[in-house]
Every structure is written in C-alpha cells, then in structure tokens.
Motif scaffolding. Structure first.
Motif, mmCIF file in Angstrom:
data_model
loop_
_atom_site.group_PDB
_atom_site.id
_atom_site.type_symbol
_atom_site.label_atom_id
_atom_site.label_comp_id
_atom_site.label_asym_id
_atom_site.label_seq_id
_atom_site.Cartn_x
_atom_site.Cartn_y
_atom_site.Cartn_z
ATOM 1 N N THR A 61 1.048 -1.129 0.018
ATOM 2 C CA THR A 61 -0.159 0.092 -0.099
ATOM 3 C C THR A 61 0.769 1.341 -0.243
ATOM 4 O OG1 THR A 61 -1.569 -1.110 1.323
ATOM 5 C CG2 THR A 61 -2.052 1.104 1.263
ATOM 6 N N LYS A 62 0.665 2.065 -0.676
ATOM 7 C CA LYS A 62 1.226 3.515 -0.701
ATOM 8 C C LYS A 62 0.959 4.318 0.706
ATOM 9 C CE LYS A 62 -0.055 3.800 -5.626
ATOM 10 N NZ LYS A 62 -1.254 4.116 -6.183
ATOM 11 N N THR A 63 2.369 4.777 1.144
ATOM 12 C CA THR A 63 2.182 5.572 2.223
ATOM 13 C C THR A 63 2.919 6.977 2.245
ATOM 14 O OG1 THR A 63 4.185 4.416 3.014
ATOM 15 C CG2 THR A 63 2.439 3.501 3.752
ATOM 16 N N THR A 64 2.525 7.882 2.974
ATOM 17 C CA THR A 64 3.170 9.059 2.981
ATOM 18 C C THR A 64 3.383 9.514 4.245
ATOM 19 O OG1 THR A 64 1.704 9.678 0.857
ATOM 20 C CG2 THR A 64 2.647 11.470 2.309
ATOM 21 N N VAL A 65 4.583 10.403 4.394
ATOM 22 C CA VAL A 65 5.244 10.917 5.628
ATOM 23 C C VAL A 65 5.154 12.402 5.348
ATOM 24 C CG1 VAL A 65 6.981 11.148 7.231
ATOM 25 C CG2 VAL A 65 6.612 8.922 6.272
ATOM 26 N N CYS A 66 4.322 13.292 6.054
ATOM 27 C CA CYS A 66 4.462 14.652 5.915
ATOM 28 C C CYS A 66 3.643 15.516 7.185
ATOM 29 C CB CYS A 66 3.689 15.155 4.561
ATOM 30 S SG CYS A 66 1.999 14.916 4.801
ATOM 31 N N CYS A 67 3.823 16.916 7.062
ATOM 32 C CA CYS A 67 3.150 17.450 8.169
ATOM 33 C C CYS A 67 1.946 17.958 7.443
ATOM 34 C CB CYS A 67 3.833 18.625 8.461
ATOM 35 S SG CYS A 67 5.376 18.518 9.286
ATOM 36 N N LEU A 68 0.670 17.726 8.150
ATOM 37 C CA LEU A 68 -0.919 18.132 7.630
ATOM 38 C C LEU A 68 -1.083 19.349 8.079
ATOM 39 C CD1 LEU A 68 -2.421 14.619 8.264
ATOM 40 C CD2 LEU A 68 -1.384 15.315 5.945
ATOM 41 N N ASP A 69 -1.941 20.028 7.116
ATOM 42 C CA ASP A 69 -2.293 21.436 7.519
ATOM 43 C C ASP A 69 -3.843 21.198 7.668
ATOM 44 O OD1 ASP A 69 -3.932 20.839 5.313
ATOM 45 O OD2 ASP A 69 -3.113 22.274 4.013
ATOM 46 N N SER A 70 -4.494 21.991 7.980
ATOM 47 C CA SER A 70 -6.115 22.185 8.755
ATOM 48 C C SER A 70 -6.875 21.251 7.599
ATOM 49 C CB SER A 70 -6.520 23.453 9.151
ATOM 50 O OG SER A 70 -6.666 24.192 7.842
ATOM 51 N N THR A 71 -6.418 21.139 6.360
ATOM 52 C CA THR A 71 -7.409 20.564 5.532
ATOM 53 C C THR A 71 -6.803 19.031 5.445
ATOM 54 O OG1 THR A 71 -5.941 21.198 3.558
ATOM 55 C CG2 THR A 71 -7.958 22.594 4.379
ATOM 56 N N ASN A 72 -5.961 18.441 6.142
ATOM 57 C CA ASN A 72 -5.300 17.271 5.802
ATOM 58 C C ASN A 72 -4.527 17.089 4.819
ATOM 59 O OD1 ASN A 72 -6.088 16.321 8.505
ATOM 60 N ND2 ASN A 72 -7.853 15.453 7.749
ATOM 61 N N ALA A 73 -3.957 18.083 4.071
ATOM 62 C CA ALA A 73 -2.971 18.039 3.024
ATOM 63 C C ALA A 73 -1.705 18.288 3.454
ATOM 64 C CB ALA A 73 -3.512 19.032 1.892
ATOM 65 N N CYS A 74 -0.655 17.536 2.699
ATOM 66 C CA CYS A 74 0.561 17.701 3.230
ATOM 67 C C CYS A 74 1.094 19.061 2.885
ATOM 68 C CB CYS A 74 1.540 16.921 2.266
ATOM 69 S SG CYS A 74 1.252 15.019 2.671
ATOM 70 N N THR A 75 1.826 19.678 3.868
ATOM 71 C CA THR A 75 2.271 21.101 3.744
ATOM 72 C C THR A 75 3.824 21.065 3.292
ATOM 73 O OG1 THR A 75 3.128 21.246 5.995
ATOM 74 C CG2 THR A 75 0.753 21.887 5.347
ATOM 75 N N GLU A 76 4.295 22.040 2.704
ATOM 76 C CA GLU A 76 5.853 22.257 2.306
ATOM 77 C C GLU A 76 6.682 22.721 3.592
ATOM 78 O OE1 GLU A 76 6.766 24.593 -1.051
ATOM 79 O OE2 GLU A 76 4.837 24.003 -2.021
ATOM 80 N N THR A 77 6.110 23.201 4.437
ATOM 81 C CA THR A 77 6.898 23.471 5.809
ATOM 82 C C THR A 77 6.855 22.353 6.743
ATOM 83 O OG1 THR A 77 5.141 24.714 6.811
ATOM 84 C CG2 THR A 77 7.104 25.762 5.588
ATOM 85 N N TRP A 78 7.784 21.808 7.438
ATOM 86 C CA TRP A 78 7.714 20.806 8.397
ATOM 87 C C TRP A 78 7.665 21.536 9.901
ATOM 88 C CZ3 TRP A 78 8.831 15.272 8.096
ATOM 89 C CH2 TRP A 78 8.816 14.908 6.661
ATOM 90 N N HIS A 79 6.722 21.438 10.549
ATOM 91 C CA HIS A 79 6.398 22.024 11.904
ATOM 92 C C HIS A 79 6.027 21.013 12.763
ATOM 93 C CE1 HIS A 79 2.269 21.618 10.791
ATOM 94 N NE2 HIS A 79 2.722 21.891 9.661
ATOM 95 N N ASN A 80 6.143 21.329 14.140
ATOM 96 C CA ASN A 80 6.018 20.242 15.145
ATOM 97 C C ASN A 80 5.644 18.875 15.324
ATOM 98 O OD1 ASN A 80 3.214 21.061 15.147
ATOM 99 N ND2 ASN A 80 3.280 21.776 17.099
ATOM 100 N N ALA A 81 4.844 18.553 14.203
ATOM 101 C CA ALA A 81 4.388 17.043 14.201
ATOM 102 C C ALA A 81 4.395 16.452 12.726
ATOM 103 C CB ALA A 81 2.984 16.958 14.753
#
Length: 165
Positions: A61-81
């Motif tokens: 299964t495809k997996t993704t690691v990223c920081c999520l914004d308020s719309t649950n989309a990956c953001t370009e900036t990596w912040h506290n989680a």
C-alpha cells in the motif's frame, strides 16, 4: 561603637571564582543536552520514515510521511508534528477512507527543513517501498547542531551528523 559587617575582598573573589568555574562546567553539559534532544528528535523521525516504508512493503500500500495542514493535506513546511498515513490514491492528502499510522512530534526548538523529492514537502513510498523521485534530505537543526536524515530512491534511510562550524 557599632561593628560593621560585610564581606572581605578575599571572600568576594572566592565566590566569584566558584561561580566562574561552575558556569564553565555547565556550558558543555547544556551543549550535550541540546545535542541529545536533537538526536532523539532525529531518531523519532527516522523511525517514522522507516515504519512508513515497512508498512508500504508489507501491505503493498502507498504510504506518505508529511506534516498536515488544517485540511489534512501535506504542507511544504515541516512543523512540530509529522504524520504517517496510508495514501491509497497517492494524492498526499489524508482522506476519510485512509488510515493514519503514526504522528511523531519533536521539540519546538528543533527546526526541520525538507529538501528534494518534489516540491510538496512529502515523502511518499510506493507499494514496493520505493520513492518515485530522487534523493531527499531532512535537515534538523538545534542550538548550532545539525543532523541530516537522507532518504535514497530505494527508500533506504541513513542519518549523518554534520560537524559544528
């Protein structure tokens, strides 16, 4: 006649020298604590990336690691989680039918920057456990210390400590 009380010059110099020696001994300890926290943050993020690749391989299964914004989309900036989730449609958005596997937090003093693997700021593993693009590096910085977490195209992760300048 009243007697004056106070400290002699010798007593003041003794106290000052004790304080100076104590502060000189404390600085390396503080530096080691900062370095230890950075290494702990790097190990936690590295474990999240390794877990995402392992999950992709074991479940196909495809997996993704990223920081999520308020719309649950990956953001370009990596912040506290950073979130690790099954990304069934590979859109780098946590949809309702997709399972979140892990959320990894790090110390607010640790700054993280993602370079490589496209512009979306996400690390994405295919069902075969590989990334679809070139190498990428997560750079963690704290109190003058730097650790790079490098992910190659095959999805393998390695950690490199950068010497202080």
């Amino acid at each position: 006649m009243s007697k004056l009380t106070g400290f002699t010059l010798l007593e003041c110099c003794t106290c000052l020298s004790i304080l100076t020696i104590s502060s000189c001994l404390a600085l390396p300890l503080i530096n080691a604590l900062e370095r230890g926290q950075l290494e702990q943050d790097a190990n936690n993020i590295r474990a999240a990336i390794t877990m995402a690749r392992t999950k992709a391989l074991t479940t196909s299964t495809k997996t993704t690691v990223c920081c999520l914004d308020s719309t649950n989309a990956c953001t370009e900036t990596w912040h506290n989680a950073v979130s690790t989730f099954l990304d069934l449609n590979a859109n780098r958005v946590l949809d309702q039918n997709e399972q979140i596997l892990n959320v990894t937090q790090w110390s607010p003093k640790t700054q993280i920057q993602w370079r490589g693997m496209g512009t979306k700021g996400a690390l994405h593993f295919s069902a075969a456990g590989i990334t679809q693009v070139s190498n990428g590096t997560l750079q963690l910085q704290r109190a003058g210390h730097t650790i790079n977490i490098i992910v190659n195209r095959q999805g393998r992760v390695r950690q490199v400590s950068v010497p202080n300048r």
